[in-house]
Design an enzyme around this catalytic site. Sequence first.
Site, PDB file in Angstrom:
ATOM      1  N   LYS A 196     -28.280  24.970 -15.592  1.00  0.00           N
ATOM      2  CA  LYS A 196     -27.582  25.041 -14.341  1.00  0.00           C
ATOM      3  C   LYS A 196     -26.904  26.388 -14.413  1.00  0.00           C
ATOM      4  CE  LYS A 196     -23.885  22.639 -11.775  1.00  0.00           C
ATOM      5  NZ  LYS A 196     -22.546  23.008 -12.148  1.00  0.00           N
ATOM      6  N   GLY A 221     -16.555  20.372  -5.149  1.00  0.00           N
ATOM      7  CA  GLY A 221     -15.826  19.897  -4.033  1.00  0.00           C
ATOM      8  C   GLY A 221     -15.765  18.594  -3.463  1.00  0.00           C
ATOM      9  N   THR A 272     -14.544  16.659 -11.781  1.00  0.00           N
ATOM     10  CA  THR A 272     -13.385  16.376 -11.640  1.00  0.00           C
ATOM     11  C   THR A 272     -12.776  15.010 -10.849  1.00  0.00           C
ATOM     12  OG1 THR A 272     -13.036  18.794 -11.296  1.00  0.00           O
ATOM     13  CG2 THR A 272     -11.143  17.564 -10.858  1.00  0.00           C
TER      14      THR A 272
END
Lengths: 346, 271
Positions: free
Chosen positions: B106, B195, B217
């Site tokens: 990635k 996001g 997160t």
Amino acid sequence: MTDARSIIVLGAGITGLWQAVTLCDHGHDVMVHELDQDAARPASWYAGGMLAPFCEGEAAEAIVSELGQHSIKLWRTVYPGVTVAGSLVVANSRDRAELQRFARLTETGQPQSPEQIAELEPDLDGRFRQGLFFQAEAHLQPRAAMMFLRQRAIELGATFHPVAANANTPDADWIIDCRGLGARADLVDLRGVRGEMAIIRSAEINLTRPIRLLHPRFPLYVVPWGNNRYMVGATVVEREDAGPVTVRSGLELLGHAYALHPGFAEAEIEDMAAGVRPAFADNTPKIVVDGRRLYINGMYRHGFLTAPALADITANYLETGAMHPEVFRADRGERNPTGNGRTDTA
Amino acid sequence: MLTTTDTNSDTLTLYGKPFSSRLLLGTARYPSPKILSQAVTTSEAEIITVSLRRESARGQDGQRFWDLINELGVTVLPNTAGCRTVREAVTTANMARELFSTPWIKLEVIANDDTLQPDIFHLVEAARILVEDGFQVFPYTTDDLSVAERLLEAGCDVLMPWGAPIGTGRGLANPYALRTMRNYFPDTPLIVDAGVGKPSHATQAMELGYDGIMLNTAVALAEDPARMAKAFAMSIDAGRLAWKAGIMEERDMAVPSTPVAGTPFFDLDAG
């Protein structure tokens, strides 16, 4: 108090020192085997010395908070250098979401207005719009505390013996293994988690309690160690080497102190160092029973916070056989606690 | 073409490898490895990303944290999080290939520390170098179409556009751009990366026809990460199912769900 036993404590970090003091206090005959301190400092040498059972609840399991609350009481009965002044958690306005999250995940924190913050810490007057105060928390200067405990153990009859890392341990009724990562070969699921810290000196700034400045990326803290010294810590990095502090971590640590108070720009850097904390997969301390040997290990960030309570639990086990269900473990580790062991990379 | 999205069996295929889960889970910032492991288990995620640069062991072998990661028994997608230059990213990718024996990477090349937004110029350059070296690259990019085209030209078969900046939890900042990207590249696996703050954000992206969601997160810092991971897995399934079922078009006028035309005795009883 029961029959005196001969006990060898392996390791003189904070865990081993508390075991020595407590077991001597219970009338046992204690020998401490320790590595040459100049060759290998224990992880606790790099600790901040916060006794913060409530703040640590943000990420730690409930048992850590329980052991911590009991430990504060034990610290205060043994060591006169404990300061119970609470801890203050603050965040810059743009990071207020971090403060809300912290309040949600912890207990006993009282919201603070700017005026209350200024009252607690006059040097932070006007710097933060909001904070949380954890009144029952405490702190100490960890290196002084370790020296005190060592002296206390000697007064109570313990003897200290320097040994090599892989020395054979002579026979005893009990061996209390507090070697931290030194026991890595025995405890298969023990890992090391690197932490970096700085010690700075500033006569200009006077903070009287640990301050945590929340930040979405680097939540760090500053602990007053007395004599104008402050410990700034500590990073949490999933690495097992204790090599020197990296530039990035140094920038984070010192930048953080500067963000807390620009007056720290003129502080002197006394030391920057890295240690490696021993941790199990749940980051929670354990007492692992293996015949006549008990491993007290996996303290992670919570050595000073949990060592007294764990020593109490150990002494109780030696006398009554009582096993605290959340702390004791009867095996030396499972190689594969959750997955199916298949290593399947693309 | 190596990569296709097989809609019949609804398998997600990434560089020839099939997956039934469409959730990719990051491994940073969990309270403990045990809780990370629980989050992977409850969500049934089959791909996890790991950072070699900062959070983790810098490619050093023999670290117990890697054992814990490997024991999860899922596919590891190493990332180059925190890299700022092409050279850093390429070096990190090579370390990852050695450590995890995988050609997958990635690719993140970050432009600045405040927004953590991709440096699209360096991203394309690094992607080109890595593809030539045999890597299978998952680039973390913006929703810009021209950049996406360059990445595909460079040999990337998967794109990972952002929803919003990393760690903000703001959801899809520009759904229009993401919808355009989906329509523009109908056959390329597109995974929204970064996001996403709550399950409804993930559903929204899946309803737009995205192939998967990459998260860290929102799960790691939840009060109960394992439960939140499960919630995201369910929301991704819901969005995917809705996309496959065909979502109705929005209309300006109300349309009654019960036909009223030809109901002559409309109000007779009322008198």
